[in-house]
Design an enzyme around this catalytic site. Structure first.
Site, short mmCIF file in Angstrom:
data_model
loop_
_atom_site.label_atom_id
_atom_site.label_comp_id
_atom_site.label_asym_id
_atom_site.label_seq_id
_atom_site.Cartn_x
_atom_site.Cartn_y
_atom_site.Cartn_z
N ASP A 67 37.00 43.04 38.22
CA ASP A 67 37.65 42.40 37.07
C ASP A 67 37.01 42.84 35.75
O ASP A 67 35.96 43.48 35.74
CB ASP A 67 37.60 40.86 37.21
N ASN A 130 34.32 26.77 41.15
CA ASN A 130 35.61 26.21 41.60
C ASN A 130 36.24 27.03 42.73
O ASN A 130 37.41 26.88 43.03
CB ASN A 130 36.58 26.12 40.41
N HIS A 132 36.66 30.33 42.77
CA HIS A 132 37.35 31.58 42.40
C HIS A 132 36.59 32.79 42.93
O HIS A 132 35.37 32.78 43.07
CB HIS A 132 37.64 31.67 40.90
N GLU A 137 41.77 32.41 39.98
CA GLU A 137 41.49 30.98 39.83
C GLU A 137 42.28 30.18 40.86
O GLU A 137 43.23 30.70 41.46
CB GLU A 137 41.88 30.55 38.40
C1 GLP Z 1 32.64 35.38 37.06
C2 GLP Z 1 33.13 36.62 37.77
C3 GLP Z 1 33.12 36.46 39.27
C4 GLP Z 1 31.79 35.88 39.71
C5 GLP Z 1 31.59 34.52 39.12
C6 GLP Z 1 30.27 33.86 39.53
O1 GLP Z 1 33.63 34.49 36.72
N1 GLP Z 1 34.42 37.04 37.36
O2 GLP Z 1 33.36 37.72 39.89
O3 GLP Z 1 31.75 35.80 41.11
O4 GLP Z 1 31.60 34.65 37.71
O5 GLP Z 1 29.22 34.28 38.71
P1 GLP Z 1 27.70 34.08 39.02
O6 GLP Z 1 27.37 35.01 40.11
O7 GLP Z 1 26.99 34.41 37.75
O8 GLP Z 1 27.51 32.65 39.43
#
Ligand code: GLP
Length: 238
Positions: A67, A130, A132, A137
């Site tokens: 992404d 959440n 995702h 989402e």
């Molecule tokens: C973002 C990314 C996700 C990631 C998530 C969790 O929203 N788009 O790909 O998995 O955050 O992030 P973290 O690993 O910092 O908790």
């Protein structure tokens, strides 16, 4: 789906790095699906360290990131292109044109581009509080391909920690869809910390729940490895 619980982020990173590098030793033309966020950082550090030690080359490896924020320039230090370069790409011998990100200019053809390159062999995933995955989402359709999406309030609040203030967090992003992710041949999902425990618990109930996008991984089953620390695993029913 296999669940592996480790003591620390670093142990998780080191083990997945070893597994990826073992696969690269077998086939140095692998296609990697990559994630951003704090969860894969120890993994990227370990990949760099272990590949240097063993002299493993990435010159034939292609990457597709999950992404990217909509509208951020690649020079912006919050863009995922900047993140990947700073935390992984610049340390390895990748060829210049081997990295792909879903952008406004290519997202309509991103799934085809992945297919044309042979499909994703290994996909790395984090998970949002959440549930995702990438920026899919809750409520994202299962058959979604790479698309533009609006970030949920929860995601904007959580990602604000990386920006100067919450107003700077983009409200839109471009993300691989759930069907794009499920097509990967092998998936490693990393979750650490208490704030991920509830989403992990729902995912590990074994069924697909539309409000927890990560639970779509139950539909794939084979070659899905869920790496957790004890905090992220703390709500799993024994
Ligand atoms: C973002 C990314 C996700 C990631 C998530 C969790 O929203 N788009 O790909 O998995 O955050 O992030 P973290 O690993 O910092 O908790």
């Amino acid at each position: 789906m296999e669940v592996i619980i480790k003591k620390s982020k670093e142990e998780i990173g080191a083990e997945i790095a070893k597994r990826i590098l073992d696969d690269i030793k077998e086939n140095d033309h692998l296609v990697l699906g990559l994630a951003t966020g704090s969860s894969p950082l120890p993994l990227y550090k370990s990949i760099v360290e272990q590949s240097k030690k063993e002299n493993i080359s990435f010159k034939n490896i292609k990457t597709f990131n999950l992404d990217e924020y909509y509208g951020l320039d690649e020079k912006n230090d919050q863009s995922y292109r900047y993140f990947m370069n700073e935390n992984l790409f610049k340390y390895l011998d990748f060829k210049k044109d081997s990295h792909n990100f879903p952008l406004a200019s290519n997202y309509e053809h991103y799934d085809e581009l992945i297919d044309e390159n042979g499909g994703i062999d290994i996909q790395i995933l984090g998970i949002g509080e959440n549930g995702h995955i990438a920026f899919n989402e809750p409520g994202t359709p299962l058959d979604s391909k790479t698309h533009i999406t609006f970030l949920s309030e929860n995601t904007i609040e959580n990602n604000a920690r990386f920006f100067k203030n919450i107003a700077e967090v983009p409200t839109k992003a471009i993300t691989m869809g759930l069907s794009t992710i499920l097509k990967s041949r092998k998936i490693y999902l990393i979750a650490t910390g208490k704030n991920k425990a509830s989403a992990i618990n729902i995912m590990l109930k074994g069924e697909y729940e539309k409000y927890c996008p990560a639970s779509a991984l139950n539909l794939k089953n084979d070659n899905v490895f869920i790496y957790l620390d004890e905090d992220a695993a703390s709500l799993i029913k024994k």
